[in-house]
Design an enzyme around this catalytic site. Sequence first.
Site, PDB file in Angstrom:
ATOM      1  N   ASN A  52      -9.225  -3.091  -5.702  1.00  0.00           N
ATOM      2  CA  ASN A  52      -9.696  -1.807  -6.234  1.00  0.00           C
ATOM      3  C   ASN A  52      -9.908  -1.970  -7.740  1.00  0.00           C
ATOM      4  O   ASN A  52      -8.948  -2.164  -8.490  1.00  0.00           O
ATOM      5  CB  ASN A  52      -8.632  -0.734  -5.940  1.00  0.00           C
ATOM      6  CG  ASN A  52      -9.031   0.640  -6.457  1.00  0.00           C
ATOM      7  OD1 ASN A  52      -9.942   0.776  -7.264  1.00  0.00           O
ATOM      8  ND2 ASN A  52      -8.332   1.664  -5.987  1.00  0.00           N
ATOM      9  N   CYS A  79     -11.519   6.660 -10.621  1.00  0.00           N
ATOM     10  CA  CYS A  79     -12.402   5.875  -9.735  1.00  0.00           C
ATOM     11  C   CYS A  79     -13.747   6.554  -9.521  1.00  0.00           C
ATOM     12  O   CYS A  79     -14.707   5.906  -9.096  1.00  0.00           O
ATOM     13  CB  CYS A  79     -11.702   5.609  -8.412  1.00  0.00           C
ATOM     14  SG  CYS A  79     -10.131   4.766  -8.645  1.00  0.00           S
ATOM     15  N   HIS A  88     -16.714   3.699  -3.288  1.00  0.00           N
ATOM     16  CA  HIS A  88     -15.633   3.162  -4.112  1.00  0.00           C
ATOM     17  C   HIS A  88     -14.732   2.321  -3.213  1.00  0.00           C
ATOM     18  O   HIS A  88     -14.469   2.667  -2.067  1.00  0.00           O
ATOM     19  CB  HIS A  88     -14.839   4.306  -4.750  1.00  0.00           C
ATOM     20  CG  HIS A  88     -13.570   3.829  -5.358  1.00  0.00           C
ATOM     21  ND1 HIS A  88     -13.553   2.777  -6.253  1.00  0.00           N
ATOM     22  CD2 HIS A  88     -12.276   4.200  -5.178  1.00  0.00           C
ATOM     23  CE1 HIS A  88     -12.299   2.543  -6.602  1.00  0.00           C
ATOM     24  NE2 HIS A  88     -11.509   3.393  -5.960  1.00  0.00           N
TER      25      HIS A  88
HETATM   26  C1  LIG Z   1      -0.939   1.872  -0.490  1.00  0.00           C
HETATM   27  C2  LIG Z   1      -1.280   1.756   0.975  1.00  0.00           C
HETATM   28  C3  LIG Z   1      -2.048   0.467   1.236  1.00  0.00           C
HETATM   29  C4  LIG Z   1       0.018   1.697   1.764  1.00  0.00           C
HETATM   30  O1  LIG Z   1      -0.276   1.626   3.147  1.00  0.00           O
HETATM   31  P1  LIG Z   1       0.455   2.605   4.184  1.00  0.00           P
HETATM   32  O2  LIG Z   1       0.000   2.225   5.505  1.00  0.00           O
HETATM   33  O3  LIG Z   1       0.230   4.016   3.703  1.00  0.00           O
HETATM   34  O4  LIG Z   1       1.948   2.163   3.965  1.00  0.00           O
HETATM   35  P2  LIG Z   1       3.230   3.056   3.620  1.00  0.00           P
HETATM   36  O5  LIG Z   1       3.249   3.369   2.161  1.00  0.00           O
HETATM   37  O6  LIG Z   1       3.289   4.186   4.581  1.00  0.00           O
HETATM   38  O7  LIG Z   1       4.351   2.021   3.945  1.00  0.00           O
HETATM   39  C5  LIG Z   1       4.535   1.496   5.254  1.00  0.00           C
HETATM   40  C6  LIG Z   1       5.656   0.487   5.196  1.00  0.00           C
HETATM   41  O8  LIG Z   1       5.197  -0.701   4.523  1.00  0.00           O
HETATM   42  C7  LIG Z   1       6.081  -1.026   3.468  1.00  0.00           C
HETATM   43  N1  LIG Z   1       5.311  -1.635   2.385  1.00  0.00           N
HETATM   44  C8  LIG Z   1       4.705  -1.031   1.327  1.00  0.00           C
HETATM   45  N2  LIG Z   1       4.099  -1.958   0.581  1.00  0.00           N
HETATM   46  C9  LIG Z   1       4.281  -3.142   1.185  1.00  0.00           C
HETATM   47  C10 LIG Z   1       3.889  -4.454   0.892  1.00  0.00           C
HETATM   48  N3  LIG Z   1       3.137  -4.753  -0.180  1.00  0.00           N
HETATM   49  N4  LIG Z   1       4.246  -5.429   1.748  1.00  0.00           N
HETATM   50  C11 LIG Z   1       4.972  -5.197   2.824  1.00  0.00           C
HETATM   51  N5  LIG Z   1       5.387  -3.959   3.155  1.00  0.00           N
HETATM   52  C12 LIG Z   1       5.053  -2.959   2.339  1.00  0.00           C
HETATM   53  C13 LIG Z   1       6.676   0.306   3.063  1.00  0.00           C
HETATM   54  O9  LIG Z   1       7.906   0.113   2.386  1.00  0.00           O
HETATM   55  C14 LIG Z   1       6.856   0.969   4.396  1.00  0.00           C
HETATM   56  O10 LIG Z   1       8.004   0.439   5.019  1.00  0.00           O
HETATM   57  P3  LIG Z   1       8.955   1.399   5.915  1.00  0.00           P
HETATM   58  O11 LIG Z   1       8.061   1.868   7.048  1.00  0.00           O
HETATM   59  O12 LIG Z   1      10.022   0.474   6.336  1.00  0.00           O
HETATM   60  O13 LIG Z   1       9.374   2.504   5.020  1.00  0.00           O
HETATM   61  C15 LIG Z   1      -2.101   2.983   1.456  1.00  0.00           C
HETATM   62  O14 LIG Z   1      -1.298   4.120   1.453  1.00  0.00           O
HETATM   63  C16 LIG Z   1      -3.290   3.234   0.604  1.00  0.00           C
HETATM   64  O15 LIG Z   1      -4.214   2.442   0.539  1.00  0.00           O
HETATM   65  N6  LIG Z   1      -3.332   4.422  -0.028  1.00  0.00           N
HETATM   66  C17 LIG Z   1      -4.465   4.788  -0.859  1.00  0.00           C
HETATM   67  C18 LIG Z   1      -4.303   4.120  -2.171  1.00  0.00           C
HETATM   68  C19 LIG Z   1      -5.530   4.266  -2.985  1.00  0.00           C
HETATM   69  O16 LIG Z   1      -6.619   4.225  -2.483  1.00  0.00           O
HETATM   70  N7  LIG Z   1      -5.331   4.409  -4.295  1.00  0.00           N
HETATM   71  C20 LIG Z   1      -6.394   4.449  -5.222  1.00  0.00           C
HETATM   72  C21 LIG Z   1      -7.239   5.648  -5.041  1.00  0.00           C
HETATM   73  S1  LIG Z   1      -8.728   5.450  -5.895  1.00  0.00           S
END
Ligand SMILES: CC(C)(COP(=O)(O)OP(=O)(O)OC[C@H]1O[C@@H](n2cnc3c(N)ncnc32)[C@H](O)[C@@H]1OP(=O)(O)O)[C@@H](O)C(=O)NCCC(=O)NCCS
Length: 333
Positions: free
Chosen positions: A290, A116, A260
């Site tokens: 993204n 990215c 980004h």
């Molecule tokens: C991926 C992302 C959106 C997840 O959000 P989060 O708040 O961290 O969520 P978590 O992974 O902690 O999961 C929270 C809960 O939601 C659930 N969950 C995950 N994806 C889900 C979805 N699509 N729909 C519903 N629930 C979902 C998980 O299973 C978890 O459930 P639990 O609490 O019962 O275990 C976030 O971590 C993120 O944006 N990370 C950065 C990713 C990124 O930028 N990548 C590219 C870098 S350039």
Amino acid sequence: MPKVLGVRIAGTGSATPPRVLDNQWFVSKLDTTDEWIRERTGILERRAVVEGESTATLSIEAANNALANAKMSPKDIDAIIVATITPECQFPATASFVQDAIGARTVASFDIAAACSGFIYAFVTAAHMLQAGTFRNIMVIGAETLTRITDYEDRTSCILFGDGAGAVILSPSEGNASSGSAMLNFHLHSDGSGSTMLWVPAGGSRLPASNMTVNERLHFMKMQGREVYKFAVKKMLEMVEETLGEAGLRSEDIAMVVPHQSNKRIIESAREKLGLPESKMYTNIERYGNTSSASIPLGLDDIRRSGRVKNGDYILMAAFGAGLTWASALIRL
Ligand SMILES: CC(C)(COP(=O)(O)OP(=O)(O)OC[C@H]1O[C@@H](n2cnc3c(N)ncnc32)[C@H](O)[C@@H]1OP(=O)(O)O)[C@@H](O)C(=O)NCCC(=O)NCCS
């Protein structure tokens, strides 16, 4: 010390595939909701390639649009750099396909893989090539078809990614630290100890494609979302402060930050800490998700064409991603 290079953006262009994947598309396939996706990521929809479209076709369309915008002929281009982690094929470089298709001369054409952060890596590389005086106009493209490596069985990651390409033609300028078009500062960083936090394990020399890698879905992107999130929030703020501070600027001097686009919450957190109004923090994540190395050049094209910025304005680009990498570039238009 800030690092000043006399370059200007001569033209920009973009391309996104017509097919839209809205949140409802995911709701129909996975255990998720529109509300969860909006609240956790800010994404409403993204674009996805279909058969016949690829990283090269998007790059070519964006490049042709940039040429038209710059009122240049393909013959004016002295080098082509494509930043991508979803290349047309393992080799040759996606830039080779672009060089042929746009009708450029037999000029230097190569890819840069910095995930990215890739577009900023390519932009800074091009600026240095121009500074040496041996190149005139360089086509810098950020292009991705992330939907090709997204695991649509992994609900945490698949909702995030989309496809697109943005192109910038960079040319030399008389600009310097105090006036004119210039790149006023930049930072390129990496920390490979986090290389498996966000990666595609199979399909390279470490783990070539086989029935096993396909069965275990190892040719798709794997991401430790929460760890990447923490890294991104920290680096985004650090980078903006470091890049502006060294150039003797404050956040209020900036016309637009083009970050980004990985998660709206990451962008919002940086915006609030910097005390910037919403109008000065660019987002396109709502529409495109993204798009990795394409997100910043798509943004640059959008703000130039919509008249949200003008000559003399300061623009700060900042990105982070797999590698881990992080990068920034401060420019005066
Ligand atoms: C991926 C992302 C959106 C997840 O959000 P989060 O708040 O961290 O969520 P978590 O992974 O902690 O999961 C929270 C809960 O939601 C659930 N969950 C995950 N994806 C889900 C979805 N699509 N729909 C519903 N629930 C979902 C998980 O299973 C978890 O459930 P639990 O609490 O019962 O275990 C976030 O971590 C993120 O944006 N990370 C950065 C990713 C990124 O930028 N990548 C590219 C870098 S350039």
